[in-house]
Motif scaffolding. Structure first.
Motif, short mmCIF file in Angstrom:
data_model
loop_
_atom_site.label_atom_id
_atom_site.label_comp_id
_atom_site.label_asym_id
_atom_site.label_seq_id
_atom_site.Cartn_x
_atom_site.Cartn_y
_atom_site.Cartn_z
N LEU A 1 -8.47 -42.88 -34.84
CA LEU A 1 -9.61 -43.62 -35.36
C LEU A 1 -9.25 -44.22 -36.71
O LEU A 1 -8.64 -43.56 -37.55
CB LEU A 1 -10.82 -42.71 -35.51
N ILE A 2 -9.62 -45.45 -36.91
CA ILE A 2 -9.38 -46.12 -38.18
C ILE A 2 -10.73 -46.31 -38.85
O ILE A 2 -11.59 -47.02 -38.34
CB ILE A 2 -8.70 -47.49 -37.97
N ASN A 3 -10.91 -45.63 -39.96
CA ASN A 3 -12.16 -45.74 -40.72
C ASN A 3 -11.92 -46.57 -41.96
O ASN A 3 -11.11 -46.21 -42.80
CB ASN A 3 -12.66 -44.35 -41.11
N LEU B 1 -3.85 -50.04 -40.85
CA LEU B 1 -3.65 -50.88 -39.67
C LEU B 1 -2.20 -50.89 -39.20
O LEU B 1 -1.86 -51.62 -38.26
CB LEU B 1 -4.10 -52.31 -39.97
N ASN B 2 -1.36 -50.11 -39.86
CA ASN B 2 0.06 -50.03 -39.51
C ASN B 2 0.68 -51.44 -39.50
O ASN B 2 1.30 -51.85 -38.54
CB ASN B 2 0.25 -49.34 -38.16
N ALA C 1 -1.68 -57.45 -39.94
CA ALA C 1 -2.96 -56.80 -40.24
C ALA C 1 -4.10 -57.46 -39.46
O ALA C 1 -4.94 -56.78 -38.87
CB ALA C 1 -3.24 -56.85 -41.75
N VAL C 2 -4.11 -58.79 -39.44
CA VAL C 2 -5.16 -59.51 -38.72
C VAL C 2 -5.06 -59.24 -37.22
O VAL C 2 -6.06 -58.95 -36.56
CB VAL C 2 -5.10 -61.03 -39.03
N GLU D 1 -7.09 -56.43 -32.45
CA GLU D 1 -6.76 -55.58 -31.30
C GLU D 1 -7.59 -54.29 -31.28
O GLU D 1 -7.97 -53.81 -30.22
CB GLU D 1 -5.27 -55.24 -31.34
N THR D 2 -7.86 -53.74 -32.45
CA THR D 2 -8.62 -52.49 -32.52
C THR D 2 -10.11 -52.70 -32.69
O THR D 2 -10.86 -51.74 -32.80
CB THR D 2 -8.09 -51.61 -33.68
#
Length: 111
Positions: A45-47, A90-91, A98-99, A104-105
Motif C-alpha cells: 500500500l502506498i499512503n 512510487l519506486n 513517478a507519473v 498505474e497504482t
C-alpha cells in the motif's frame, strides 16, 4: 462453468478446493490451475500525505518545482523534499517514472 475469484491467490483457492468431494474437485481443479492471477500474493500500500498528493497532482499536470512552490505557497526546498518522498514511495527515479507509477497504482486525483 466455474470461474475462480481472481482476487484470491491461486494457492488459497486450490487449498479450498482440496476440501471438496472428488467429483467437485475434478470439475474445478483444471480451471483453477490454468487461471491467470490478477493480484499478487502481497500488495504494497502506498499512503501519501495530503501535501504529497497536492505535489503529485501538480507534477502530473506538468508544473515545475518553482511553479508548484508558488501555487502551494511553500518553499522550493519543501517541494523538493516532497518530490523525493514521492519518488521513494512510487519506486521512481525521475518525474516520468513517478507519473507512470502513480497512474498505474491509481494515485492520481483524476483516478
Amino acid at each position: 462453468m466455474v470461474r475462480p475469484f481472481t482476487t484470491v491467490p491461486q494457492h488459497d483457492l486450490l487449498t479450498l478446493a482440496s476440501h471438496l468431494t472428488p467429483s467437485q474437485r475434478r470439475l474445478i481443479e483444471s480451471s483453477l490451475e490454468t487461471s491467470r492471477e490478477i493480484y499478487p500474493d502481497s500488495i504494497t500500500l502506498i499512503n501519501l500525505t495530503p501535501r504529497e498528493q497536492q505535489v503529485l497532482d501538480r507534477i502530473i499536470a506538468g508544473q515545475s518545482i518553482r511553479q508548484i512552490a508558488m501555487s502551494l505557497q511553500i518553499t522550493y526546498s519543501t517541494v523538493r523534499t516532497q518530490q523525493r518522498s514521492l519518488y521513494r514511495k512510487l519506486n521512481a527515479s525521475n518525474r516520468l517514472e513517478a507519473v507512470a507509477n502513480a497512474r498505474e497504482t491509481g494515485l492520481t486525483s483524476a483516478g
